[in-house]
Design a protein around this motif. Structure first.
Motif, mmCIF file in Angstrom:
data_model
loop_
_atom_site.group_PDB
_atom_site.id
_atom_site.type_symbol
_atom_site.label_atom_id
_atom_site.label_comp_id
_atom_site.label_asym_id
_atom_site.label_seq_id
_atom_site.Cartn_x
_atom_site.Cartn_y
_atom_site.Cartn_z
ATOM 1 N N TYR A 33 0.828 -1.206 0.000
ATOM 2 C CA TYR A 33 0.000 0.000 0.000
ATOM 3 C C TYR A 33 0.865 1.259 0.000
ATOM 4 O O TYR A 33 0.625 2.193 -0.775
ATOM 5 N N GLN A 34 1.869 1.294 0.873
ATOM 6 C CA GLN A 34 2.726 2.476 0.951
ATOM 7 C C GLN A 34 3.453 2.712 -0.365
ATOM 8 O O GLN A 34 3.569 3.856 -0.822
ATOM 9 N N LEU A 35 3.918 1.649 -0.975
ATOM 10 C CA LEU A 35 4.613 1.771 -2.246
ATOM 11 C C LEU A 35 3.667 2.261 -3.340
ATOM 12 O O LEU A 35 4.013 3.150 -4.122
ATOM 13 N N SER A 36 2.462 1.721 -3.383
ATOM 14 C CA SER A 36 1.462 2.164 -4.363
ATOM 15 C C SER A 36 1.131 3.639 -4.184
ATOM 16 O O SER A 36 1.012 4.385 -5.163
ATOM 17 N N GLN A 37 0.973 4.061 -2.929
ATOM 18 C CA GLN A 37 0.670 5.461 -2.638
ATOM 19 C C GLN A 37 1.809 6.368 -3.101
ATOM 20 O O GLN A 37 1.572 7.420 -3.688
ATOM 21 N N PHE A 38 3.041 5.967 -2.828
ATOM 22 C CA PHE A 38 4.201 6.745 -3.246
ATOM 23 C C PHE A 38 4.210 6.895 -4.763
ATOM 24 O O PHE A 38 4.432 7.990 -5.282
ATOM 25 N N MET A 39 3.968 5.784 -5.469
ATOM 26 C CA MET A 39 3.971 5.815 -6.927
ATOM 27 C C MET A 39 2.871 6.740 -7.449
ATOM 28 O O MET A 39 3.097 7.524 -8.368
ATOM 29 N N GLU A 40 1.701 6.670 -6.839
ATOM 30 C CA GLU A 40 0.582 7.512 -7.268
ATOM 31 C C GLU A 40 0.872 8.987 -7.007
ATOM 32 O O GLU A 40 0.670 9.830 -7.888
ATOM 33 N N LYS A 46 4.962 1.781 -13.195
ATOM 34 C CA LYS A 46 5.651 0.611 -12.652
ATOM 35 C C LYS A 46 7.050 0.488 -13.235
ATOM 36 O O LYS A 46 7.998 0.150 -12.525
ATOM 37 N N SER A 47 7.173 0.757 -14.509
ATOM 38 C CA SER A 47 8.490 0.678 -15.153
ATOM 39 C C SER A 47 9.458 1.691 -14.552
ATOM 40 O O SER A 47 10.622 1.372 -14.274
ATOM 41 N N ALA A 48 8.988 2.909 -14.340
ATOM 42 C CA ALA A 48 9.842 3.952 -13.762
ATOM 43 C C ALA A 48 10.226 3.607 -12.325
ATOM 44 O O ALA A 48 11.368 3.816 -11.913
ATOM 45 N N MET A 53 14.198 1.501 -8.430
ATOM 46 C CA MET A 53 14.574 0.484 -7.450
ATOM 47 C C MET A 53 15.739 -0.377 -7.932
ATOM 48 O O MET A 53 16.243 -1.193 -7.171
ATOM 49 N N GLN A 54 16.118 -0.223 -9.178
ATOM 50 C CA GLN A 54 17.159 -1.041 -9.804
ATOM 51 C C GLN A 54 16.800 -2.523 -9.732
ATOM 52 O O GLN A 54 17.594 -3.372 -9.335
ATOM 53 N N ALA A 59 9.621 -8.162 -10.350
ATOM 54 C CA ALA A 59 9.897 -8.115 -8.911
ATOM 55 C C ALA A 59 9.023 -7.051 -8.245
ATOM 56 O O ALA A 59 8.500 -7.259 -7.147
ATOM 57 N N LEU A 60 8.846 -5.920 -8.913
ATOM 58 C CA LEU A 60 7.966 -4.876 -8.386
ATOM 59 C C LEU A 60 6.522 -5.357 -8.349
ATOM 60 O O LEU A 60 5.809 -5.119 -7.370
ATOM 61 N N ASP A 61 6.087 -6.059 -9.389
ATOM 62 C CA ASP A 61 4.727 -6.613 -9.405
ATOM 63 C C ASP A 61 4.497 -7.558 -8.231
ATOM 64 O O ASP A 61 3.440 -7.534 -7.604
ATOM 65 N N ARG A 62 5.483 -8.400 -7.915
ATOM 66 C CA ARG A 62 5.352 -9.310 -6.763
ATOM 67 C C ARG A 62 5.234 -8.513 -5.470
ATOM 68 O O ARG A 62 4.464 -8.858 -4.575
#
Length: 92
Positions: A33-40, A46-48, A53-54, A59-62
């Motif tokens: 959730y925190q990661l999704s919020q940050f991205m939003e 997701k690619s960016a 995250m290198q 891996a990000l999808d998981r």
């Protein structure tokens, strides 16, 4: 006189041997959730975010899939660094 009779939900989960799994799932959901919020908030795709995250997009999808338990500590650490934070894991 007690208002509520019986054990707590945590006690029930512990008796059934499910408490640690439930807690781990809850932590995973919070991280996702925190990661999704940050991205939003930062309008990151997701690619960016994966690039930041290198790591790979898969891996990000998981990591973003709260029901997927196969996430490495390295991926979580990269996510934390992408948020400008540190990952801290403790044995309590």
């Amino acid at each position: 006189m007690k208002k509520h009779v019986g054990s707590s939900f945590d006690e029930f989960l512990a008796e059934e041997g499910l408490l640690s799994e439930a807690e781990a799932t809850a932590v995973k959901r919070v991280i996702a959730y925190q990661l999704s919020q940050f991205m939003e908030e930062n309008k990151l795709s997701k690619s960016a975010m994966a690039k930041r995250m290198q790591t790979s997009r898969s891996a990000l999808d998981r990591l973003l899939d709260a029901s997927n338990p196969s996430v490495t500590l390295q991926t979580m650490d990269r996510a934390a660094r992408a948020l400008g934070k540190k990952l801290r894991i403790e044995l309590i």
